[in-house]
Design an enzyme around this catalytic site. Structure first.
Site, PDB file in Angstrom:
ATOM      1  N   GLY A 210       0.816  -1.211   0.000  1.00 38.69           N
ATOM      2  CA  GLY A 210       0.000   0.000   0.000  1.00 38.69           C
ATOM      3  C   GLY A 210       0.849   1.260   0.000  1.00 38.69           C
ATOM      4  CG  ASP A 211       3.287   2.358   3.348  1.00 44.23           C
ATOM      5  OD1 ASP A 211       2.862   3.457   3.707  1.00 44.23           O
ATOM      6  OD2 ASP A 211       3.271   1.347   4.071  1.00 44.23           O
ATOM      7  CB  SER A 212       5.270   0.177  -2.639  1.00 44.90           C
ATOM      8  OG  SER A 212       6.162  -0.239  -1.618  1.00 44.90           O
TER       9      SER A 212
END
Length: 399
Positions: free
Chosen positions: A170-172
């Site tokens: 999700g962060d990436s």
């Protein structure tokens, strides 16, 4: 031989972020030539420096996540530390931050303050839920974005609870949208004569944007996509199969012509020539039968034999790779996906190659993640501060 200039050479980026989403965005920009100045707290710096496997007290992940960046320490709780950051923001093309909405505004580092001093500034703001809406002030990590954005719900097997992917996906994903947004905003500023603007990236929206046909399928047909394990519902055959020697292999035979070649390759000409299976709809209706046939054929053979047969039949297939498999693979080597590097104590190691590959102006690694505050004096000298002034700031605890 002359080294070509990187495509983002001359772009100045100020990073006010920690951990994954914001720093991954700036890592991409740094790999392609932007000068990225990472502001860290003098008290330990980015927590990612201590995450996962350590070498000589520093995360190996840090070596990659912060490559090509310059580290400056500044105490955001000290007025003179804040003043340093404001001066850096005045010179920046892009500021990337991933604080909870409202935090930087209270410090005088919000959009209104920074854009007033630097009208051309592009400010990339990553947060769990975005800068507006009723959830804006809630804390939100990548796991929350994956859950609310729909990814976790459809990941796993139908008879078990949802599962996570093995990385902070999700962060990436949010970092990629942030880098795209930053470059679009720069393009607008430079080509259309526009001013700077805010690029507002919410982690849940970044994940939600990847959810393919989920929205129209629900809205028009009332269909809720569920967990389906390793198969692709409605696209048959595409599944994971286990070989005699215990390897897991993906085989994608869902194209009409590919399906015929796959069935011929596994000795099932009856299925290859069955008119009911000539289209995807017919194959999907008989998915259990097809998967049983492929499973039985794969289970009777070792992985190398399965892959060789699939390659000869021109059927898409791959073993599911561990990182050890990647290191042994000829394609990874031919594409330069492992770069040789050396840690500060002389230890050799490999780091991931840079993506994407630009033929004329490729990205490259100039240095690994820096020591905490390694570039503080250099950067402050660039602002015009004399050595005595820098020493005074350090004595006061501002840097």
């Amino acid at each position: 031989m002359n080294t070509p200039a990187k495509p983002l050479a001359g772009v100045k980026v100020l990073e006010l972020g920690t951990l994954i989403a914001g720093p991954f965005c700036t890592r991409i920009l740094a790999e392609f030539g932007a000068e990225v100045i990472k502001v860290e707290s003098p008290d330990g710096g980015d927590p990612l420096r201590q995450w996962r496997k350590l070498h000589a007290g520093t995360s190996l992940w840090w070596s990659v996540q912060a490559r090509n960046k310059k580290s400056i320490t500044a105490n955001l709780k000290h007025p003179e530390g804040l003043a340093v950051v404001r001066r850096l923001a005045q010179q920046a093309d892009i500021v990337v931050e991933n604080f909870r909405p409202g935090v930087l505004d209270k410090l005088g580092l919000g959009w209104d303050a920074l854009s007033a001093a630097n009208p051309g500034l592009v400010m990339v703001r990553l947060s769990g839920f975005g800068q507006t809406g009723p959830y804006r002030e809630r804390p939100g990590f990548g796991a929350i974005g994956e859950s609310m954005g729909g990814l976790r719900y459809i990941t796993g097997f139908p008879d078990r609870p949802p599962v996570r992917t093995g990385i902070s996906i999700g962060d990436s994903i949010a970092a990629l949208w942030a880098a795209i947004g930053a470059l679009m905003a720069l393009r607008h500023r430079e080509v259309n004569g526009g001013a700077g603007q805010v690029v507002d990236v919410a982690l849940y929206e970044a994940v939600f944007a990847m959810m393919e046909s989920m929205v129209p399928e629900f809205d028009v047909a009332g269909f809720v996509r569920e967990r389906t394990g390793n198969v692709m519902p409605g696209i048959t055959p595409s599944n994971t199969h286990t070989t005699r020697d215990g390897r897991h292999i993906i085989i994608g035979g869902n194209g009409d012509a590919i399906f015929r070649r796959l069935m011929q390759a596994i000795g099932r000409p009856d299925l290859a020539d069955d008119p009911q299976l000539a289209s995807n709809a017919g194959r999907d209706a008989r998915a259990a039968e097809l998967y049983a046939a492929i499973d039985a054929w794969v289970a009777a053979r070792d992985g190398d034999a399965v892959l060789a047969t699939m390659e000869a039949a021109e059927v898409p297939a791959s073993a599911i790779y561990s990182v050890a498999d990647m290191f042994r693979d000829a394609q990874f080597a031919a594409r330069g996906m492992f770069e040789a590097a050396t840690l500060p104590d002389g230890t050799p190691m490999h780091i991931p190659g840079i993506v994407p590959k630009l033929e004329g102006t490729p990205g490259r690694t100039e240095w690994l993640g820096p020591k905490l505050g390694e570039h503080t004096d250099e950067i402050l000298a660039g602002l015009g501060l004399a050595p005595a002034e820098i020493a005074a700031l350090r004595e006061k605890g501002a840097i």
